[in-house]
Scaffold this motif. Structure first.
Motif, short mmCIF file in Angstrom:
data_model
loop_
_atom_site.label_atom_id
_atom_site.label_comp_id
_atom_site.label_asym_id
_atom_site.label_seq_id
_atom_site.Cartn_x
_atom_site.Cartn_y
_atom_site.Cartn_z
N TYR A 178 1.08 -1.23 0.05
CA TYR A 178 0.10 -0.05 -0.04
C TYR A 178 0.78 1.17 -0.17
O TYR A 178 0.62 2.27 -0.94
N GLU A 179 2.00 1.13 1.03
CA GLU A 179 2.75 2.59 0.66
C GLU A 179 3.37 2.68 -0.13
O GLU A 179 3.76 3.54 -0.82
N GLN A 180 4.13 1.43 -0.89
CA GLN A 180 4.65 1.42 -2.14
C GLN A 180 3.87 2.18 -3.45
O GLN A 180 4.41 2.93 -4.11
N MET A 181 2.56 1.62 -3.17
CA MET A 181 1.78 2.11 -4.52
C MET A 181 1.51 3.63 -4.23
O MET A 181 1.20 4.21 -5.56
N ILE A 182 1.26 4.30 -3.34
CA ILE A 182 0.73 5.62 -3.23
C ILE A 182 1.99 6.23 -2.90
O ILE A 182 1.65 7.57 -3.21
N SER A 183 3.28 5.88 -2.96
CA SER A 183 4.39 6.77 -2.81
C SER A 183 4.50 7.52 -3.99
O SER A 183 4.39 6.98 -5.10
N GLY A 186 9.77 9.08 -6.74
CA GLY A 186 10.30 8.61 -8.04
C GLY A 186 9.38 8.04 -9.23
O GLY A 186 9.59 7.37 -9.86
N GLN A 187 8.09 8.27 -8.65
CA GLN A 187 6.77 7.78 -9.70
C GLN A 187 5.77 8.82 -9.31
O GLN A 187 5.70 9.61 -8.45
N GLN A 188 4.57 8.45 -10.05
CA GLN A 188 3.40 9.09 -9.95
C GLN A 188 2.67 8.76 -8.66
O GLN A 188 2.13 9.53 -7.99
N GLY A 189 2.65 7.64 -8.36
CA GLY A 189 1.94 7.13 -7.13
C GLY A 189 0.46 6.72 -7.41
O GLY A 189 -0.20 7.70 -8.03
N LEU A 190 -0.16 5.65 -7.17
CA LEU A 190 -1.32 5.28 -7.36
C LEU A 190 -2.25 6.05 -6.67
O LEU A 190 -1.94 6.32 -5.34
N ALA A 191 -3.36 6.28 -6.94
CA ALA A 191 -4.57 7.13 -6.37
C ALA A 191 -4.77 6.44 -4.99
O ALA A 191 -4.86 5.04 -5.22
N ARG A 192 -4.84 7.00 -3.82
CA ARG A 192 -5.42 6.32 -2.60
C ARG A 192 -6.70 5.78 -2.53
O ARG A 192 -6.82 4.53 -2.08
N GLU A 193 -7.59 6.04 -3.41
CA GLU A 193 -9.05 5.37 -3.50
C GLU A 193 -8.74 4.11 -4.08
O GLU A 193 -9.54 3.11 -3.90
N LEU A 194 -7.64 3.77 -5.09
CA LEU A 194 -7.39 2.60 -5.64
C LEU A 194 -6.42 1.72 -4.68
O LEU A 194 -6.70 0.27 -4.49
N ALA A 195 -5.54 2.33 -4.36
CA ALA A 195 -4.55 1.79 -3.30
C ALA A 195 -5.30 0.72 -2.23
O ALA A 195 -4.57 -0.16 -1.70
N ARG A 196 -6.10 1.39 -1.47
CA ARG A 196 -6.89 1.20 -0.49
C ARG A 196 -7.27 -0.35 -0.60
O ARG A 196 -7.79 -1.28 0.57
#
Length: 302
Positions: A178-183, A186-196
């Motif tokens: 979860y933390e890796q996806m929203i970070s 060095g990346q755009q980061g996945l939206a919180r509503e999807l990462a959850r």
């Protein structure tokens, strides 16, 4: 940690600034205001606000029923009459707003009670904390052999330790991802509503839950019952203790007529009358199914 530093600071500020009021105050409930009562490993229940007391129930009843209540000698007697005869609207005159921190899977059970106002922590807007419900060893149990939605005996030894390890490892791994996806490092980061959606059902959420006393007592009758799932029952037990201090007369009547009482069908009542006359009644002669008979016997011969 049940309360965040920010939440504790807000509570401390509110408690340090008491204000005069002309509204009804319940001394027992005042002691609970802003106090977080711990539940499970990271959860809590605390009273944010409330309205009414035992007297408010009686006041509403006397307005509704007029002089028909004048034969009731005191408020406690009136409250017991109302509870005994299933008069619900006077109990709706009292309300309470709770702040609850609870695992998501408990929240999904809780939200089935659709008679309250709810505002939940938004994982679309905010980042969830790394907090998960991990059962105590004695709460790890096998599937019940008699109840498809219940648990049986506690797991023992190596099996219990293996299950605990799986629960802990899976929760931590999911949160790491979860933390890796929203970070955004060095990346755009996945939206919180999807990462959850990758987080397990034992992650903690929070909400404000506002409900009137009538519907709260219905919730407690079901969720503080011995047959309720342990993880929601401990929240119900904590709320029971609060309600007992808030409206002691109403809660005592609730204990007597709802929690400690039993409702009998016409067939069951007929069996009781026959038994009192000395007749030997069996399941076959009772007119009840095996399940009904088993529950009936559990009431008269606990």
């Amino acid at each position: 940690m049940p309360l965040t530093p920010e939440q504790q600071a807000e509570i401390d500020t509110l408690r340090s600034q008491p204000q005069e009021t002309l509204r009804t105050v319940a001394p027992g409930m005042e002691r609970h205001l802003y106090t977080a009562h711990p539940v499970l490993d990271h959860g809590f229940v605390r009273v944010v606000d409330y309205m009414g007391d035992d007297a408010a129930i009686c006041q509403a009843a006397r307005v509704s029923y007029g002089k028909g209540t004048k034969s009731v000698s005191n408020d406690e007697g009136l409250i017991r009459y109302l509870m005994r005869h299933w008069h619900s609207t006077p109990f709706e005159m009292c309300e309470v707003k709770l702040h609850v921190k609870l695992p998501v899977f408990v929240a999904r059970q809780w939200i089935r009670h659709r008679t309250a106002n709810v505002n939940e922590y938004s994982a679309r807007y905010s980042i969830l904390d790394r907090e998960f419900y991990i059962p105590a060893p004695d709460a790890l149990a096998a599937q019940s052999t008699t109840n498809n939605q219940g648990r049986g005996e506690a797991l023992q030894g190596d099996e219990a330790q293996r299950v605990l390890r799986i629960l802990q490892d899976d929760a931590m791994r999911c949160y790491d991802h979860y933390e890796q996806m929203i970070s955004e490092d060095g990346q755009q980061g996945l939206a919180r509503e999807l990462a959850r959606m990758n987080l397990p059902a034992n992650v903690y959420t929070q909400w404000y839950w506002k409900v009137d006393l009538h519907n709260l007592l219905h919730f407690l009758r079901l969720r503080a019952d011995a047959h309720a799932q342990y993880e929601i029952r401990v929240y119900a037990d904590a709320i029971c203790a609060i309600v007992a201090d808030w409206v002691p007369a109403a809660y005592k009547a609730f204990e007597d007529y709802r929690m400690g009482g039993a409702t009998l069908s016409s067939s069951a009542l007929d069996c009781v009358r026959r038994m009192l006359k000395g007749e030997e009644v069996t399941q076959e002669s009772s007119g009840m199914s095996k399940g009904e008979w088993r529950e009936f016997m559990g009431v008269i011969e606990p």
